[in-house]
Design a protein around this motif. Structure first.
Motif, PDB file in Angstrom:
ATOM      1  N   LYS A 199       0.931  -1.349   0.033  1.00  0.00           N
ATOM      2  CA  LYS A 199      -0.118   0.101   0.037  1.00  0.00           C
ATOM      3  C   LYS A 199       0.817   1.117  -0.095  1.00  0.00           C
ATOM      4  CE  LYS A 199      -2.257  -0.943   3.766  1.00  0.00           C
ATOM      5  NZ  LYS A 199      -1.744  -2.307   4.064  1.00  0.00           N
ATOM      6  N   SER A 200       1.715   1.103   0.719  1.00  0.00           N
ATOM      7  CA  SER A 200       2.580   2.685   0.936  1.00  0.00           C
ATOM      8  C   SER A 200       3.726   2.701  -0.264  1.00  0.00           C
ATOM      9  CB  SER A 200       3.271   2.570   2.374  1.00  0.00           C
ATOM     10  OG  SER A 200       2.562   2.531   3.425  1.00  0.00           O
ATOM     11  N   THR A 201       4.094   1.580  -0.725  1.00  0.00           N
ATOM     12  CA  THR A 201       5.029   1.795  -1.760  1.00  0.00           C
ATOM     13  C   THR A 201       4.074   2.249  -2.906  1.00  0.00           C
ATOM     14  OG1 THR A 201       6.453   0.382  -0.965  1.00  0.00           O
ATOM     15  CG2 THR A 201       6.455   0.602  -3.305  1.00  0.00           C
ATOM     16  N   THR A 202       3.076   1.625  -3.161  1.00  0.00           N
ATOM     17  CA  THR A 202       2.149   2.071  -4.364  1.00  0.00           C
ATOM     18  C   THR A 202       1.746   3.461  -4.331  1.00  0.00           C
ATOM     19  OG1 THR A 202       1.602  -0.290  -4.737  1.00  0.00           O
ATOM     20  CG2 THR A 202      -0.026   1.507  -5.599  1.00  0.00           C
ATOM     21  N   THR A 203       1.226   3.964  -2.892  1.00  0.00           N
ATOM     22  CA  THR A 203       0.838   5.198  -2.643  1.00  0.00           C
ATOM     23  C   THR A 203       1.890   6.268  -2.945  1.00  0.00           C
ATOM     24  OG1 THR A 203      -0.581   4.420  -1.181  1.00  0.00           O
ATOM     25  CG2 THR A 203      -0.223   6.849  -1.174  1.00  0.00           C
ATOM     26  N   ALA A 204       3.132   5.835  -2.540  1.00  0.00           N
ATOM     27  CA  ALA A 204       4.565   6.941  -2.803  1.00  0.00           C
ATOM     28  C   ALA A 204       4.787   6.897  -4.369  1.00  0.00           C
ATOM     29  CB  ALA A 204       5.622   6.300  -2.253  1.00  0.00           C
ATOM     30  N   ALA A 205       4.599   6.037  -4.978  1.00  0.00           N
ATOM     31  CA  ALA A 205       4.950   5.792  -6.497  1.00  0.00           C
ATOM     32  C   ALA A 205       3.963   6.822  -7.225  1.00  0.00           C
ATOM     33  CB  ALA A 205       4.881   4.487  -6.839  1.00  0.00           C
ATOM     34  N   LEU A 206       2.666   6.765  -6.901  1.00  0.00           N
ATOM     35  CA  LEU A 206       1.623   7.323  -7.685  1.00  0.00           C
ATOM     36  C   LEU A 206       1.540   8.738  -7.227  1.00  0.00           C
ATOM     37  CD1 LEU A 206      -1.588   5.028  -7.054  1.00  0.00           C
ATOM     38  CD2 LEU A 206      -0.061   5.510  -9.246  1.00  0.00           C
ATOM     39  N   ALA A 207       1.838   9.080  -5.828  1.00  0.00           N
ATOM     40  CA  ALA A 207       2.024  10.538  -5.351  1.00  0.00           C
ATOM     41  C   ALA A 207       3.065  11.246  -5.946  1.00  0.00           C
ATOM     42  CB  ALA A 207       2.275  10.432  -3.915  1.00  0.00           C
ATOM     43  N   ALA A 208       4.273  10.524  -6.364  1.00  0.00           N
ATOM     44  CA  ALA A 208       5.430  11.152  -6.885  1.00  0.00           C
ATOM     45  C   ALA A 208       5.256  11.423  -8.526  1.00  0.00           C
ATOM     46  CB  ALA A 208       6.575  10.431  -6.969  1.00  0.00           C
ATOM     47  N   SER A 251      11.885   0.576  -0.802  1.00  0.00           N
ATOM     48  CA  SER A 251      11.243   1.427  -1.287  1.00  0.00           C
ATOM     49  C   SER A 251      11.612   2.748  -1.773  1.00  0.00           C
ATOM     50  CB  SER A 251       9.892   1.310  -0.662  1.00  0.00           C
ATOM     51  OG  SER A 251       9.327   0.055  -0.577  1.00  0.00           O
ATOM     52  N   VAL A 252      12.390   3.255  -0.931  1.00  0.00           N
ATOM     53  CA  VAL A 252      12.977   4.681  -1.351  1.00  0.00           C
ATOM     54  C   VAL A 252      13.783   4.638  -2.178  1.00  0.00           C
ATOM     55  CG1 VAL A 252      14.397   6.738  -0.136  1.00  0.00           C
ATOM     56  CG2 VAL A 252      12.473   5.489   1.115  1.00  0.00           C
ATOM     57  N   THR A 253      14.762   3.625  -2.137  1.00  0.00           N
ATOM     58  CA  THR A 253      15.622   3.210  -3.095  1.00  0.00           C
ATOM     59  C   THR A 253      15.221   2.810  -4.432  1.00  0.00           C
ATOM     60  OG1 THR A 253      17.545   2.735  -1.656  1.00  0.00           O
ATOM     61  CG2 THR A 253      17.941   2.144  -3.657  1.00  0.00           C
ATOM     62  N   GLY A 254      14.201   1.951  -4.424  1.00  0.00           N
ATOM     63  CA  GLY A 254      13.610   1.361  -5.552  1.00  0.00           C
ATOM     64  C   GLY A 254      12.556   2.346  -6.421  1.00  0.00           C
ATOM     65  N   ALA A 297      13.460   5.703  -6.363  1.00  0.00           N
ATOM     66  CA  ALA A 297      14.592   6.613  -6.623  1.00  0.00           C
ATOM     67  C   ALA A 297      13.868   7.982  -6.144  1.00  0.00           C
ATOM     68  CB  ALA A 297      14.422   6.689  -8.227  1.00  0.00           C
ATOM     69  N   LEU A 298      13.248   7.969  -5.062  1.00  0.00           N
ATOM     70  CA  LEU A 298      12.753   9.147  -4.426  1.00  0.00           C
ATOM     71  C   LEU A 298      13.875  10.177  -4.057  1.00  0.00           C
ATOM     72  CD1 LEU A 298       9.955   7.532  -2.200  1.00  0.00           C
ATOM     73  CD2 LEU A 298       9.520   8.470  -4.600  1.00  0.00           C
ATOM     74  N   ASP A 299      13.597  11.428  -4.045  1.00  0.00           N
ATOM     75  CA  ASP A 299      14.485  12.355  -3.954  1.00  0.00           C
ATOM     76  C   ASP A 299      14.959  12.482  -2.477  1.00  0.00           C
ATOM     77  OD1 ASP A 299      16.043  14.814  -3.204  1.00  0.00           O
ATOM     78  OD2 ASP A 299      14.360  16.156  -4.142  1.00  0.00           O
ATOM     79  N   PRO A 300      16.187  12.110  -1.782  1.00  0.00           N
ATOM     80  CA  PRO A 300      16.503  12.036  -0.788  1.00  0.00           C
ATOM     81  C   PRO A 300      16.196  13.222   0.297  1.00  0.00           C
ATOM     82  CG  PRO A 300      18.356  11.110  -1.989  1.00  0.00           C
ATOM     83  CD  PRO A 300      17.276  11.620  -2.633  1.00  0.00           C
ATOM     84  N   ALA A 301      16.186  14.458  -0.339  1.00  0.00           N
ATOM     85  CA  ALA A 301      15.799  15.474   0.288  1.00  0.00           C
ATOM     86  C   ALA A 301      14.456  15.581   0.834  1.00  0.00           C
ATOM     87  CB  ALA A 301      16.096  16.949  -0.477  1.00  0.00           C
ATOM     88  N   ARG A 302      13.690  14.755   0.223  1.00  0.00           N
ATOM     89  CA  ARG A 302      12.134  14.763   0.774  1.00  0.00           C
ATOM     90  C   ARG A 302      11.776  13.587   1.461  1.00  0.00           C
ATOM     91  NH1 ARG A 302       9.995  18.887  -1.659  1.00  0.00           N
ATOM     92  NH2 ARG A 302       8.074  18.437  -0.640  1.00  0.00           N
ATOM     93  N   CYS A 303      12.979  12.916   2.131  1.00  0.00           N
ATOM     94  CA  CYS A 303      12.741  11.764   2.687  1.00  0.00           C
ATOM     95  C   CYS A 303      13.364  12.058   4.076  1.00  0.00           C
ATOM     96  CB  CYS A 303      13.272  10.546   2.030  1.00  0.00           C
ATOM     97  SG  CYS A 303      12.437  10.007   0.442  1.00  0.00           S
ATOM     98  N   THR A 304      12.643  12.029   5.106  1.00  0.00           N
ATOM     99  CA  THR A 304      13.068  12.100   6.514  1.00  0.00           C
ATOM    100  C   THR A 304      12.848  10.953   7.229  1.00  0.00           C
ATOM    101  OG1 THR A 304      11.264  13.203   7.371  1.00  0.00           O
ATOM    102  CG2 THR A 304      12.748  14.619   6.281  1.00  0.00           C
ATOM    103  N   ASP A 316      13.767   2.101  12.642  1.00  0.00           N
ATOM    104  CA  ASP A 316      15.185   1.846  12.266  1.00  0.00           C
ATOM    105  C   ASP A 316      15.254   1.757  10.667  1.00  0.00           C
ATOM    106  OD1 ASP A 316      18.220   1.589  11.646  1.00  0.00           O
ATOM    107  OD2 ASP A 316      18.242  -0.373  12.840  1.00  0.00           O
ATOM    108  N   GLY A 317      15.631   2.482   9.710  1.00  0.00           N
ATOM    109  CA  GLY A 317      15.625   2.374   8.450  1.00  0.00           C
ATOM    110  C   GLY A 317      13.944   2.555   7.780  1.00  0.00           C
ATOM    111  N   LYS A 318      13.261   3.254   8.531  1.00  0.00           N
ATOM    112  CA  LYS A 318      12.041   3.827   7.850  1.00  0.00           C
ATOM    113  C   LYS A 318      12.028   5.377   7.638  1.00  0.00           C
ATOM    114  CE  LYS A 318       7.166   2.337   7.737  1.00  0.00           C
ATOM    115  NZ  LYS A 318       6.141   1.619   8.431  1.00  0.00           N
ATOM    116  N   PHE A 319      11.354   5.731   6.450  1.00  0.00           N
ATOM    117  CA  PHE A 319      11.475   7.215   6.255  1.00  0.00           C
ATOM    118  C   PHE A 319       9.998   7.639   5.951  1.00  0.00           C
ATOM    119  CE2 PHE A 319      15.361   5.402   5.580  1.00  0.00           C
ATOM    120  CZ  PHE A 319      16.460   6.391   5.727  1.00  0.00           C
ATOM    121  N   ARG A 320       9.800   9.140   6.159  1.00  0.00           N
ATOM    122  CA  ARG A 320       8.378   9.676   5.740  1.00  0.00           C
ATOM    123  C   ARG A 320       8.772  10.575   4.149  1.00  0.00           C
ATOM    124  NH1 ARG A 320       7.028  12.358   9.875  1.00  0.00           N
ATOM    125  NH2 ARG A 320       5.455  10.726  10.432  1.00  0.00           N
TER     126      ARG A 320
END
Length: 302
Positions: free
Chosen positions: A135-144, A179-182, A184-191, A197-201
């Motif tokens: 769910k989260s990976t699909t949502t992030a992919a669409l939201a980008a 998922s962040v790597t796969g 290719a999300l902008d690291p500046a937009r991931c906190t 441990d190892g989870k980002f918003r």
């Protein structure tokens, strides 16, 4: 839900349009000193948060493994926050926004469900599935992608009506590093998320939508290694409804009457809406095709 808070809630967005009133104003304030202990534990939720619902005198108390305890009066009008820090820590605010407030919405008459919510062209889709379904990976992919708006990645709020409406809630999508790597999300937009441990918003580079949108479909995610391209197919409604019931979010899961009320509310909301299975290969390059499929479905249901 109208909120008056002396605690800054940066992860929550305000609605631009009036929604049905759920009782009186909710007042949030921080209490000094150590958190009190519950007199009795009513329910313990499974999962990483380790949230527990208890009672203290006549009030409710919700605690978790992260910082923060939340004392709620019986009328659900006052929420007192106990945190190790002043102002409350990021972990405390995360629990408040993603676990406490959605449950308060249920107690006040709304429906929340363990599902992601995404919208395009002013119409919303619920993405459902068990933890790990994507769910989260699909949502992030669409939201980008251009033209897609993020509404929720975990607990989604739905208002009854003709049609029912999705309400935007927490900001960002919570993702594990692969998922962040796969994607290719902008690291500046991931906190980094507090308490993980190892989870980002991930926060998409798009204006935050604050107005509700009509809900057009329930979509159940199904990763399938044998599937070469994504496909949407109607589900048997009874089976889909049973699966959706399992994802209902309740303030007090030990309350049988509250459970029955939530099922009845879900039945009214789901009536007439498509219930679909989205089967797709577990690859990161498949999401543009998924976006096309879902857009076509949304337009068909307009």
């Amino acid at each position: 839900m109208e909120i008056e808070s002396e605690v800054a809630i940066s992860d929550l967005r305000a609605s631009a349009l009036p929604l049905p009133t759920l009782g009186d104003l909710l007042t949030i304030r921080q209490e000094p000193g150590p958190q009190p202990d519950s007199d009795h534990i009513v329910f313990a939720w499974p999962g990483r948060y380790g949230a527990r619902l208890g009672t203290i005198d006549d009030d409710w108390m919700i605690t978790s493994r992260l910082d923060g305890a939340f004392r709620i009066d019986p009328a659900y009008r006052t929420l007192r926050v106990y945190s190790e820090r002043t102002p409350p820590s990021a972990a405390c605010i995360d629990v408040l926004v993603r676990r406490i407030l959605p449950r308060l919405m249920v107690a006040r008459g709304a429906m929340t469900i363990h599902a992601a919510a995404i919208a395009t062209q002013g119409r919303g889709i619920l993405l459902l599935g068990a933890s790990g379904a994507g769910k989260s990976t699909t949502t992030a992919a669409l939201a980008a992608m251009p033209g897609w708006d993020l509404f929720s990645d975990d607990l989604s709020t739905i208002w009854e009506g003709s049609p029912p409406h999705l309400a935007p809630s927490a900001r960002g999508v919570c993702l594990w590093q692969p998922s962040v790597t796969g994607l290719a999300l902008d690291p500046a937009r991931c906190t980094a998320m507090p308490g993980y441990d190892g989870k980002f918003r991930f926060e998409p580079d798009a204006p935050l939508v604050t107005a509700p949108v009509p809900l057009r479909a329930f979509v159940f995610l199904a990763q399938d290694p044998e599937c070469h391209a994504p496909r949407l197919a109607p589900m048997i409604r009874a089976n889909a409804f049973i699966r959706a019931i399992r994802q209902l979010n309740l303030f007090n899961p030990a309350d049988a009457e509250q459970h029955q009320q939530a099922i009845a509310r879900l039945s009214r909301i789901a009536a007439g809406l498509p219930m679909l299975r989205l089967s797709y290969p577990p690859r990161y390059d498949v999401f543009p095709a998924i976006a096309d499929l879902l857009t076509e479905q949304v337009l068909r249901c307009a």
